[in-house]
Design an enzyme around this catalytic site. Structure first.
Site, PDB file in Angstrom:
ATOM      1  N   ASP A   1      -0.679   8.604  41.589  1.00 33.98           N
ATOM      2  CA  ASP A   1       0.419  10.257  40.795  1.00 33.98           C
ATOM      3  C   ASP A   1       1.255  10.709  41.732  1.00 33.98           C
ATOM      4  O   ASP A   1       1.286  11.701  41.740  1.00 33.98           O
ATOM      5  CB  ASP A   1      -0.183  10.883  40.163  1.00 33.98           C
ATOM      6  CG  ASP A   1      -1.358  11.193  39.819  1.00 33.98           C
ATOM      7  OD1 ASP A   1      -2.168  11.668  40.986  1.00 33.98           O
ATOM      8  OD2 ASP A   1      -1.934  11.873  38.901  1.00 33.98           O
ATOM      9  N   ARG A   2      -0.482  11.059  43.136  1.00 33.53           N
ATOM     10  CA  ARG A   2       0.241  12.076  44.277  1.00 33.53           C
ATOM     11  C   ARG A   2       0.758  11.278  45.407  1.00 33.53           C
ATOM     12  O   ARG A   2       0.664   9.744  45.543  1.00 33.53           O
ATOM     13  CB  ARG A   2      -1.314  12.558  44.538  1.00 33.53           C
ATOM     14  CG  ARG A   2      -1.354  13.445  43.665  1.00 33.53           C
ATOM     15  CD  ARG A   2      -2.775  14.287  43.784  1.00 33.53           C
ATOM     16  NE  ARG A   2      -3.754  14.820  42.717  1.00 33.53           N
ATOM     17  CZ  ARG A   2      -4.048  15.661  41.979  1.00 33.53           C
ATOM     18  NH1 ARG A   2      -3.864  17.140  43.202  1.00 33.53           N
ATOM     19  NH2 ARG A   2      -4.763  15.991  41.239  1.00 33.53           N
TER      20      ARG A   2
ATOM     21  N   GLU B   1       4.074  20.024  41.897  1.00 34.45           N
ATOM     22  CA  GLU B   1       2.860  20.847  42.156  1.00 34.45           C
ATOM     23  C   GLU B   1       2.541  21.379  43.663  1.00 34.45           C
ATOM     24  O   GLU B   1       2.835  20.056  44.474  1.00 34.45           O
ATOM     25  CB  GLU B   1       1.519  20.569  41.180  1.00 34.45           C
ATOM     26  CG  GLU B   1       2.115  20.666  40.141  1.00 34.45           C
ATOM     27  CD  GLU B   1       0.359  20.371  39.062  1.00 34.45           C
ATOM     28  OE1 GLU B   1       0.467  20.982  37.851  1.00 34.45           O
ATOM     29  OE2 GLU B   1      -0.480  19.079  39.573  1.00 34.45           O
TER      30      GLU B   1
ATOM     31  N   ASP C   1      -2.508   8.890  46.520  1.00 29.43           N
ATOM     32  CA  ASP C   1      -3.866   9.438  46.258  1.00 29.43           C
ATOM     33  C   ASP C   1      -4.593   7.399  44.921  1.00 29.43           C
ATOM     34  O   ASP C   1      -3.566   6.902  45.224  1.00 29.43           O
ATOM     35  CB  ASP C   1      -4.173  10.206  45.054  1.00 29.43           C
ATOM     36  CG  ASP C   1      -3.108   9.954  43.880  1.00 29.43           C
ATOM     37  OD1 ASP C   1      -2.678   9.553  43.409  1.00 29.43           O
ATOM     38  OD2 ASP C   1      -3.792  10.900  43.329  1.00 29.43           O
TER      39      ASP C   1
ATOM     40  N   ASP D   1      -5.178   7.018  42.288  1.00 25.65           N
ATOM     41  CA  ASP D   1      -4.409   6.508  40.854  1.00 25.65           C
ATOM     42  C   ASP D   1      -2.791   6.716  40.865  1.00 25.65           C
ATOM     43  O   ASP D   1      -2.160   5.901  40.053  1.00 25.65           O
ATOM     44  CB  ASP D   1      -4.436   7.244  39.832  1.00 25.65           C
ATOM     45  CG  ASP D   1      -4.243   8.817  39.628  1.00 25.65           C
ATOM     46  OD1 ASP D   1      -4.477   9.231  40.791  1.00 25.65           O
ATOM     47  OD2 ASP D   1      -4.375   9.104  38.838  1.00 25.65           O
TER      48      ASP D   1
ATOM     49  N   SER E   1      -0.070  20.803  44.700  1.00 28.71           N
ATOM     50  CA  SER E   1      -1.189  19.443  44.904  1.00 28.71           C
ATOM     51  C   SER E   1      -0.648  18.345  45.607  1.00 28.71           C
ATOM     52  O   SER E   1      -0.964  16.897  45.137  1.00 28.71           O
ATOM     53  CB  SER E   1      -1.853  19.256  44.417  1.00 28.71           C
ATOM     54  OG  SER E   1      -1.925  19.257  42.661  1.00 28.71           O
TER      55      SER E   1
ATOM     56  N   LYS F   1       3.411  12.966  36.737  1.00 29.34           N
ATOM     57  CA  LYS F   1       3.181  12.732  38.441  1.00 29.34           C
ATOM     58  C   LYS F   1       3.502  11.270  38.980  1.00 29.34           C
ATOM     59  O   LYS F   1       2.100  11.112  38.204  1.00 29.34           O
ATOM     60  CB  LYS F   1       2.647  13.968  39.045  1.00 29.34           C
ATOM     61  CG  LYS F   1       1.017  13.773  39.216  1.00 29.34           C
ATOM     62  CD  LYS F   1       0.428  15.239  39.764  1.00 29.34           C
ATOM     63  CE  LYS F   1      -1.522  14.995  39.313  1.00 29.34           C
ATOM     64  NZ  LYS F   1      -1.628  15.463  39.154  1.00 29.34           N
TER      65      LYS F   1
ATOM     66  N   SER G   1      -9.152  10.737  39.434  1.00 27.81           N
ATOM     67  CA  SER G   1      -7.353  11.063  40.900  1.00 27.81           C
ATOM     68  C   SER G   1      -7.863  10.599  42.166  1.00 27.81           C
ATOM     69  O   SER G   1      -8.400   9.169  43.156  1.00 27.81           O
ATOM     70  CB  SER G   1      -7.608  12.392  40.636  1.00 27.81           C
ATOM     71  OG  SER G   1      -6.218  13.032  41.181  1.00 27.81           O
ATOM     72  N   HIS G   2      -7.904  11.963  43.052  1.00 34.02           N
ATOM     73  CA  HIS G   2      -7.902  11.694  44.661  1.00 34.02           C
ATOM     74  C   HIS G   2      -9.576  12.047  44.750  1.00 34.02           C
ATOM     75  O   HIS G   2      -9.821  12.046  46.377  1.00 34.02           O
ATOM     76  CB  HIS G   2      -7.229  13.107  45.497  1.00 34.02           C
ATOM     77  CG  HIS G   2      -7.434  14.044  44.929  1.00 34.02           C
ATOM     78  ND1 HIS G   2      -7.061  14.881  43.694  1.00 34.02           N
ATOM     79  CD2 HIS G   2      -8.293  15.655  44.996  1.00 34.02           C
ATOM     80  CE1 HIS G   2      -7.941  16.293  43.640  1.00 34.02           C
ATOM     81  NE2 HIS G   2      -8.783  16.259  44.011  1.00 34.02           N
TER      82      HIS G   2
ATOM     83  N   ARG H   1     -14.540  14.748  34.962  1.00 30.16           N
ATOM     84  CA  ARG H   1     -14.209  14.292  35.962  1.00 30.16           C
ATOM     85  C   ARG H   1     -16.328  14.300  36.499  1.00 30.16           C
ATOM     86  O   ARG H   1     -16.606  15.358  36.138  1.00 30.16           O
ATOM     87  CB  ARG H   1     -13.756  14.688  36.931  1.00 30.16           C
ATOM     88  CG  ARG H   1     -13.889  13.744  38.417  1.00 30.16           C
ATOM     89  CD  ARG H   1     -12.445  14.200  39.215  1.00 30.16           C
ATOM     90  NE  ARG H   1     -10.720  14.271  38.414  1.00 30.16           N
ATOM     91  CZ  ARG H   1     -10.505  14.904  38.898  1.00 30.16           C
ATOM     92  NH1 ARG H   1     -10.304  16.132  39.959  1.00 30.16           N
ATOM     93  NH2 ARG H   1      -8.982  14.986  38.935  1.00 30.16           N
TER      94      ARG H   1
END
Length: 567
Positions: A297-298, A381, A293, A295, A383, A394, A122-123, A28
């Protein structure tokens, strides 16, 4: 396949020293680095492809997806051209390049692919001034283990050339198969553009009682929900699953058009950034709110009037209510997993259910090993990530459907479910504070000095008095994880201070962007008495934070007045 075979070229290049994956096979960096530095992206993609044994690579199938952020289309084209040149036989790509991270894991496992490449940061914010990332998932559908990440890094340091078919062009918008003849290839190279939702939706149908969720979301006494895709990849999933399949009104879903810059917002589902959803929930019209988020996964869960469910509480509550989900009634529950910084609320549920709980370093790759070995059914997690052994990632939408299943089964509001859980198990007050954008060298010295202080034998038994509170140090360490599956040892995963009343302070370095560093400070305090369950977390935790600031001198050494409060 028309005309002459497409040429396969070998392009000379020179290595970059900063392409070490941060964990789970992910790189990243600022978007400008990928876009502007010569061969920066091709170098890393070649390193990823070369990390796959040649015998496994030739003719294999891989999955490619992105969260739709700026530079994704260009990067997808490069990935396709390089996969073809490196002997990959078939690529499965989401329409318009879109695939959520959970969907990539799902497809890898469904078709037994060799792995997948996910273009996401990600986020993190998108756009030309934002961040971009490349993530490699292996054949089990999960993030690359450390041994693979290290192999990728070692290749990246010595790379001299990469293979590419620069004349190969695909139509990402057209569903179906596209075939290409390449020079020196006996078989055509094949690309299949698939609906980004369908395969993943079919998996969800086998896990949940969709009729029960649909009954909750429709009819005269329906639960009104508000779901914010934050202009990330989850828009098509929210609309197709929650609205089309489960009957939620179309206006339940907001910000569902994926945008390259996420509408100029930070696609991070927490109270700091998901303010549009938070304000809507505070109005009292909606009984359930969720955000995702970039992608997918959160996730974040909110109840009526903006009642916030912390990720650690969400994980523990899901664990305590797994019997509401047909999948777990059929498969059973073998164990739980949580990252070390995540609150110990899950541990109390595990104890009551008489199942083991595994404390791992941060990073989903550690859970994947546990799940592959049959040790772990549910993990999460702090997060804002939770998942189960249905995938090796996740999974934000899965978690939302779990919550809706629990509400449907218990016929309670979000807040009632949370408060009943606290009454039974006690409340774990918990906060995470992020000191972001720090100079990596200074963070190294801060944590080095702090480790020397807290791991000295004389630190055990020390008492800290803050107001009416006295905290006595019971245990300290630099967290080290021994994988129960393969014996792999992972060291220096965070500094832990555990007090005699089970309160915890944790300091951990996060450097996922590779340019600037973040020091994360976690504080946790347990309250068994229900009369003490209505306090503000930061008020309860302020004595612990005072101790943390005193011993770390983080404000003095960074020049910061305060951190970003995440949870």
């Amino acid at each position: 396949m028309e005309g002459s075979p497409i040429p396969v070229l070998t392009v000379p290049t020179a290595p970059y020293e900063d392409q070490r994956p941060a964990g789970g096979g992910g790189l990243r960096r600022p978007t400008g680095l990928f876009e502007g530095q010569r061969n920066y992206l091709p170098n890393f993609i070649q390193s990823v492809l070369s990390s796959i044994d040649l015998r496994d690579r030739q003719g294999c199938t891989m999955v490619v997806g992105s969260d739709g952020r700026y530079f994704s289309r260009t990067a997808t084209e490069i990935v396709v051209q390089m996969a073809a040149a490196n002997g990959i036989g078939r690529l499965i790509i989401g329409q318009n390049g879109i695939l959520s991270t959970p969907a990539v894991s799902c497809i890898i496992r469904k078709i037994k692919a060799a792995g997948g490449i996910i273009l996401t940061a990600s986020h993190c914010p998108g756009g030309p001034g934002g961040e971009f990332g490349v993530k490699f998932n292996v054949a089990n559908g999960g993030p690359a283990p450390d041994i693979v990440s290290e192999k990728i890094y070692q290749i990246s340091k010595t790379i001299e050339e990469y293979a590419i078919c620069p004349d190969l062009r695909i139509d990402l918008s057209r569903l179906g198969r596209q075939e290409f003849d390449l020079e020196n290839k006996f078989k055509p190279f094949r690309v299949e553009i698939v609906d980004p939702v369908d395969i993943y939706l079919n998996l969800l149908r086998t896990i949940f009682d969709f009729s029960a969720i649909k009954g909750l979301l429709t009819g005269p006494s329906q639960l009104k929900i508000r779901v914010d895709a934050m202009h990330g990849v989850m828009g098509p999933y929210v609309r197709k699953v929650l609205c089309d399949e489960l009957g939620a009104p179309a206006n339940s879903a907001i910000n569902c058009v994926p945008l390259e810059d996420f509408g100029g917002q930070h696609p991070d589902p927490n109270l700091t950034y998901a303010t549009t959803l938070l304000e809507a929930m505070k109005g009292g019209e909606y009984g359930f709110g969720a955000a995702f988020d970039a992608d997918g996964d959160r996730y974040m869960i909110l109840g009526q009037n903006g009642f916030f469910v912390s990720p650690s509480d969400s994980l523990a509550i899901i664990a305590a209510n797994l019997s509401c989900i047909p999948y777990f009634r059929q498969m059973g529950v073998r164990g739980f997993g949580r990252s070390m910084p995540t609150s110990t609320a899950l541990d109390r549920v595990a104890k009551s259910m008489k199942v083991p709980v595994y404390e791992t370093p941060a990073g989903w790759r550690f859970f994947s090993n546990l799940m592959d070995s049959g040790r772990c059914s549910l993990c999460g997690e702090e997060s804002f990530g939770t998942g189960s052994d249905h995938l090796r990632e996740k999974d934000g939408l899965w978690a939302v459907l779990v919550w809706l299943s629990i509400i449907a089964a218990r016929k309670q509001s979000v807040e009632e479910i949370v408060r009943d859980h606290w009454a039974k198990y006690g409340r774990h007050y918990y906060c995470r504070f992020d000191y972001e954008g720090l100079e990596p060298k200074s963070t190294y010295y801060i944590l080095r000095d702090l480790e020397a202080l807290v791991t000295d034998k004389s630190f055990i038994g020390q008492q800290f008095a803050v107001g009416n509170h006295i905290y006595s140090v019971a245990k300290t360490d630099s967290f080290e994880y021994v994988d129960p599956v393969d014996g792999t040892v992972t060291k220096k995963q965070g500094l832990r201070i555990i007090f005699s009343d089970a309160s915890r302070l944790i300091f951990r370095l996060s450097s996922s962007s590779g340019v600037r560093a973040t020091i994360r400070l976690y504080a946790e305090s347990y309250e068994r008495d229900p009369s003490g369950h209505n306090q503000e977390p930061q008020a309860v935790l302020s004595p612990l934070i005072a101790i943390a600031l005193k011993i770390s001198q983080i404000h003095e050494r960074t020049g910061r007045r305060g951190p970003t409060v995440i949870t």
